[in-house]
Design a protein around this motif. Structure first.
Motif, PDB file in Angstrom:
ATOM      1  N   VAL A 113      26.448  22.828  -6.357  1.00  0.00           N
ATOM      2  CA  VAL A 113      26.329  23.607  -7.585  1.00  0.00           C
ATOM      3  C   VAL A 113      26.606  22.665  -8.753  1.00  0.00           C
ATOM      4  N   ASP A 114      25.671  22.573  -9.701  1.00  0.00           N
ATOM      5  CA  ASP A 114      25.851  21.768 -10.894  1.00  0.00           C
ATOM      6  C   ASP A 114      26.373  22.642 -12.028  1.00  0.00           C
ATOM      7  N   VAL A 115      27.263  22.069 -12.842  1.00  0.00           N
ATOM      8  CA  VAL A 115      27.900  22.816 -13.929  1.00  0.00           C
ATOM      9  C   VAL A 115      27.647  22.094 -15.247  1.00  0.00           C
ATOM     10  N   TYR A 116      27.114  22.826 -16.216  1.00  0.00           N
ATOM     11  CA  TYR A 116      26.784  22.272 -17.531  1.00  0.00           C
ATOM     12  C   TYR A 116      27.625  22.983 -18.588  1.00  0.00           C
ATOM     13  N   LEU A 117      28.422  22.226 -19.335  1.00  0.00           N
ATOM     14  CA  LEU A 117      29.219  22.822 -20.404  1.00  0.00           C
ATOM     15  C   LEU A 117      28.348  23.092 -21.617  1.00  0.00           C
ATOM     16  N   PHE A 125      30.101  18.762 -14.296  1.00  0.00           N
ATOM     17  CA  PHE A 125      30.868  18.901 -13.065  1.00  0.00           C
ATOM     18  C   PHE A 125      29.904  19.166 -11.916  1.00  0.00           C
ATOM     19  N   LYS A 126      30.346  18.834 -10.714  1.00  0.00           N
ATOM     20  CA  LYS A 126      29.533  19.078  -9.526  1.00  0.00           C
ATOM     21  C   LYS A 126      30.435  19.621  -8.423  1.00  0.00           C
ATOM     22  N   LEU A 127      29.990  20.729  -7.832  1.00  0.00           N
ATOM     23  CA  LEU A 127      30.728  21.350  -6.738  1.00  0.00           C
ATOM     24  C   LEU A 127      29.943  21.114  -5.456  1.00  0.00           C
TER      25      LEU A 127
END
Length: 211
Positions: A113-117, A125-127
């Motif tokens: 899962v990629d996370v974009y602020l 962030f990367k999960l």
């Protein structure tokens, strides 16, 4: 900047939702759903079994999850984008302020899962993890720094039909952000178990196999 009493080292805060959710010691929490018919309800408790956060919401293709404090005050709203090919979720502090977007990368078979602020176009962030081992980690993409990890509770899943994770959060890291990310992870891979390998997130892949 805070102080980690256990290590004796200064710790830099990593607030995403807010600095009030950053503890300068390591934090251990448990995220649990009420089972296969929970309809979006989760609880988050600390090591002493005190309620820290609670989650409720609605189901459907445009489902929503509201993360609240122990008094019931809404802190964060997580909204699934309807008919999103990437199973995209967005987090809002209020109706107008986008905090982050989380989505599964297109055409990627590995669990991720990629996370974009905010409105960023590259992941902050990367999960990642392994659904069959039930181990997951959340890292910063710029430094590779581990900020949190989670382990799926297999026994509870098989007996109580409940999705549950023990979460370890590094000192100085925003606990509300971390909990929200593992919640979204569960929602993304529970929603499309076949596409993501499902494994530790889908009752039919985990609960039945462990009975």
């Amino acid at each position: 900047m805070g102080f980690d009493q256990d290590s004796g080292k200064a710790v830099a805060a990593l607030p995403v939702v807010g600095a009030q959710f950053c503890d300068f010691q390591a934090v251990n929490l448990t995220l649990s759903s009420a089972g296969v018919f929970s309809c979006g309800k989760y609880t988050v408790r600390d090591e002493k079994q005190n309620d820290v956060f609670a989650v409720d919401g609605n189901c459907g293709c445009g489902r929503q999850r509201r993360v609240m404090d122990s008094s019931g005050k809404v802190l964060l709203v997580l909204q699934k984008e309807a008919f999103s090919f990437q199973n995209k979720w967005k987090a809002y502090l209020d109706e107008d302020k986008l905090l982050f977007t989380a989505k599964k990368p297109c055409f990627r078979l590995k669990f991720c899962v990629d996370v974009y602020l905010g409105e960023n176009t590259t992941p902050d962030f990367k999960l990642t993890g392994c659904c069959f081992k039930g181990k997951y980690s959340l890292r910063r993409t710029d430094t590779g720094e581990l900020i949190a990890k989670a382990r799926y509770k297999w026994k509870l899943a098989s007996i109580a039909r409940c999705h549950s994770y023990s979460i370890e959060i590094e000192p100085g890291v925003d606990s509300l952000f971390v909990v929200s990310m593992f919640l979204v992870m569960n929602e993304i891979y529970l929603d499309k178990p076949a596409a993501g390998g499902g494994g530790g997130l889908c009752y039919y892949c985990v609960g039945i196999s462990k009975l």
